[in-house]
Write an enzyme that holds these catalytic residues in place. Structure first.
Site, PDB file in Angstrom:
ATOM      1  N   ASP A 180      12.023   5.151   1.263  1.00  0.00           N
ATOM      2  CA  ASP A 180      12.266   6.195   1.324  1.00  0.00           C
ATOM      3  C   ASP A 180      13.240   7.081   2.811  1.00  0.00           C
ATOM      4  OD1 ASP A 180      10.149   8.555   1.757  1.00  0.00           O
ATOM      5  OD2 ASP A 180       8.935   7.798   3.386  1.00  0.00           O
ATOM      6  N   TRP A 223      14.349  12.696  -2.455  1.00  0.00           N
ATOM      7  CA  TRP A 223      14.242  13.659  -3.946  1.00  0.00           C
ATOM      8  C   TRP A 223      15.477  15.512  -2.450  1.00  0.00           C
ATOM      9  CZ3 TRP A 223      11.913  18.238  -1.206  1.00  0.00           C
ATOM     10  CH2 TRP A 223      11.209  17.425  -0.697  1.00  0.00           C
ATOM     11  N   ASP A 244       5.767  15.209  -1.201  1.00  0.00           N
ATOM     12  CA  ASP A 244       4.688  14.516  -1.443  1.00  0.00           C
ATOM     13  C   ASP A 244       3.515  15.313  -2.535  1.00  0.00           C
ATOM     14  OD1 ASP A 244       6.187  12.929   0.089  1.00  0.00           O
ATOM     15  OD2 ASP A 244       4.320  12.386   1.877  1.00  0.00           O
TER      16      ASP A 244
HETATM   17  C1  GAL Z   1       6.581   9.886   2.441  1.00  0.00           C
HETATM   18  C2  GAL Z   1       6.691   9.299   0.813  1.00  0.00           C
HETATM   19  C3  GAL Z   1       5.093   9.560   0.710  1.00  0.00           C
HETATM   20  C4  GAL Z   1       4.852   7.808   1.037  1.00  0.00           C
HETATM   21  C5  GAL Z   1       4.319   8.187   2.574  1.00  0.00           C
HETATM   22  C6  GAL Z   1       4.472   6.944   3.864  1.00  0.00           C
HETATM   23  O1  GAL Z   1       7.713  10.163   3.203  1.00  0.00           O
HETATM   24  O2  GAL Z   1       7.085  10.734   0.236  1.00  0.00           O
HETATM   25  O3  GAL Z   1       5.323   8.503  -0.789  1.00  0.00           O
HETATM   26  O4  GAL Z   1       5.060   7.191   1.189  1.00  0.00           O
HETATM   27  O5  GAL Z   1       6.225   8.470   3.350  1.00  0.00           O
HETATM   28  O6  GAL Z   1       4.157   7.386   5.084  1.00  0.00           O
END
Ligand code: GAL
Length: 428
Positions: A180, A223, A244
């Site tokens: 991430d 992204w 998300d």
């Molecule tokens: C976001 C990510 C999500 C999930 C989340 C977990 O940044 O885009 O898909 O992984 O963190 O905290």
């Protein structure tokens, strides 16, 4: 090459492991034909990706707990979901990764600098959970942040520890790493654009995975900085193209429209990822979930279920395990479906298949019923007297002289496989 430096000929960047804030951007004056044979530098081969592009000749399939449970997933939950994956027939349908998302580790590292699983959620640590998942014939995935923390600031990130963390993941038997992009200390690189910093970090984790010697699917979740659809092919196995996803139609639609335009960049080895599925989470209608599954399969997207498999309804299971639609997603040609038209939110998408046929989705984005039509020629087939039209949701086969049309409810989609019917050879 100076000790401690890593070069990627792909982007012309040198970074220094010993002092990660040092980035030298090189502007090449001549193309490097093959980085491995360049006489200018000794270039490590891992600059073309971690060990496992062959792991994703087809889009990965599996389960991840984030969409349904956010960061509250525990060892017992992972094991129950893995059992349900097998018992429900999802494993038999092709879903084989069980992926832990953010929230599994503490905010502090231990005295040796290792990530620490949250003992309240993973009392025995991660390895026994990975072993259990493997014992069911499944693969195990984990999450890390490229920055100093996860996005919610509840867990330590991997920044400054990529090799240490990748080695730990490999020792646990991790098969899939989602990286991430949270709390990246861009301020440490005052002279480099975010795009370059992000690219270098993505390569550094690719390197870290590579040196473990363990094959791991590498899932890049950046992204926002690097336009990963153009920079990540060859480096990662999949890359997010959109924010998300949320369990509502407008969010699903947004992620579809962001992902669909990058169709030229997906293919065997590396896939555009519009985010995990929401099918079965309750915030959309059955029609909308069928549309999501149709659109994701048409886009050769990773199919990572995000619902609670232990409490799955029959209709949810029938959507997620539709073999005909999964086969389109997993088609060996590996082409992402692309839009033929989208006027007024009336979408026609076509996906070339290995058998020469076309998979076609007609999707009504709008909130009023509509008839959407196209032709065999427009979707890319050659001229034939007749075409067969297989409805992949109902299994019904019909024939058409060339028009492909359906009346769709608001937010609805149909999914057809269209084939030219060859005329029998002429005999006198
Ligand atoms: C976001 C990510 C999500 C999930 C989340 C977990 O940044 O885009 O898909 O992984 O963190 O905290």
């Amino acid at each position: 090459m100076l000790a401690g430096f890593v070069l990627s000929a792909l982007v012309g960047v040198i970074s220094n492991w010993a002092a990660p804030s040092t980035i030298v951007v090189i502007r090449w004056t001549a193309p490097l034909a093959d980085e491995a044979t360049s006489s200018l530098f000794s270039v490590p081969r891992y600059a073309v990706g971690p060990v496992g592009l062959g792991l994703t000749t087809r889009p990965p399939m599996g389960w991840n707990g984030f969409n349904r449970f956010q960061r509250s997933v525990t060892a017992a939950m992972v094991e129950a979901e893995a059992r349900a994956l097998v018992a429900s027939g999802m494993k038999a349908a092709g879903y084989n990764y069980v992926n832990l998302d953010g929230g599994w580790n503490l905010h502090k590292r231990d005295s040796s600098g290792n990530l620490q699983p949250d003992p309240a959620k993973f009392p025995q640590g991660i390895k026994p959970v990975a072993d259990y998942v493997h014992s069911l014939g499944l693969k195990f995935g984990i999450y890390a942040s490229a920055g100093t923390e996860n996005c919610a600031s509840t867990s330590a990130g991997s920044y400054g520890h990529y090799r240490q963390d990748a080695a730990m993941f490999a020792s646990w038997g991790v098969d899939y790493l989602k990286l991430d992009w949270c709390h990246i200390p861009f301020k440490n690189y005052p002279h480099a654009p975010r795009r370059v910093v992000s690219r270098v970090l993505a390569m550094e984790m690719a390197d870290a995975i590579s040196v473990t010697g363990r094959a791991m699917v590498y899932d890049l979740n950046d992204w926002m900085n690097t336009e990963p659809w153009s920079s990540a092919p060859g480096l990662a196995n999949l890359w997010r193209t959109a924010p998300d996803i949320q369990d509502r139609y407008s969010s699903m639609l947004q992620n579809f429209t962001k992902n669909v335009k990058h169709f030229e960049h997906a293919g065997p080895g590396g896939w555009n990822d519009p985010d995990m599925l929401e099918v079965g989470n309750g915030g959309m209608s059955i029609i909308e979930y069928q549309s999501e599954f149709s659109l994701w399969a048409e886009m050769a997207a990773p199919l990572i279920a995000g619902n609670d498999l232990t409490k799955m309804s029959a209709i949810t299971k029938s959507i997620l395990t539709n073999q005909a639609i999964i086969a389109i997603d997993q088609d060996p040609l590996g082409r992402q479906g692309y839009p033929v038209s989208s006027i007024g939110g009336h979408w026609v998408l076509t996906k070339p298949l290995a058998n020469g046929n076309r998979a076609v989705v007609l999707f009504n984005q709008t909130s009023t019923a509509a008839t959407i039509s196209t032709t065999a020629t427009l979707i890319g087939l050659g001229s034939a007297a007749e075409y067969s039209k297989l409805d992949l949701w109902t299994g019904t086969m019909t024939e058409t002289p060339g028009t492909i049309s359906a009346t769709l409810p608001a937010h609805g989609a149909v999914f057809y496989e269209i084939a030219e019917i060859m005329a029998p050879p002429f005999t006198s």
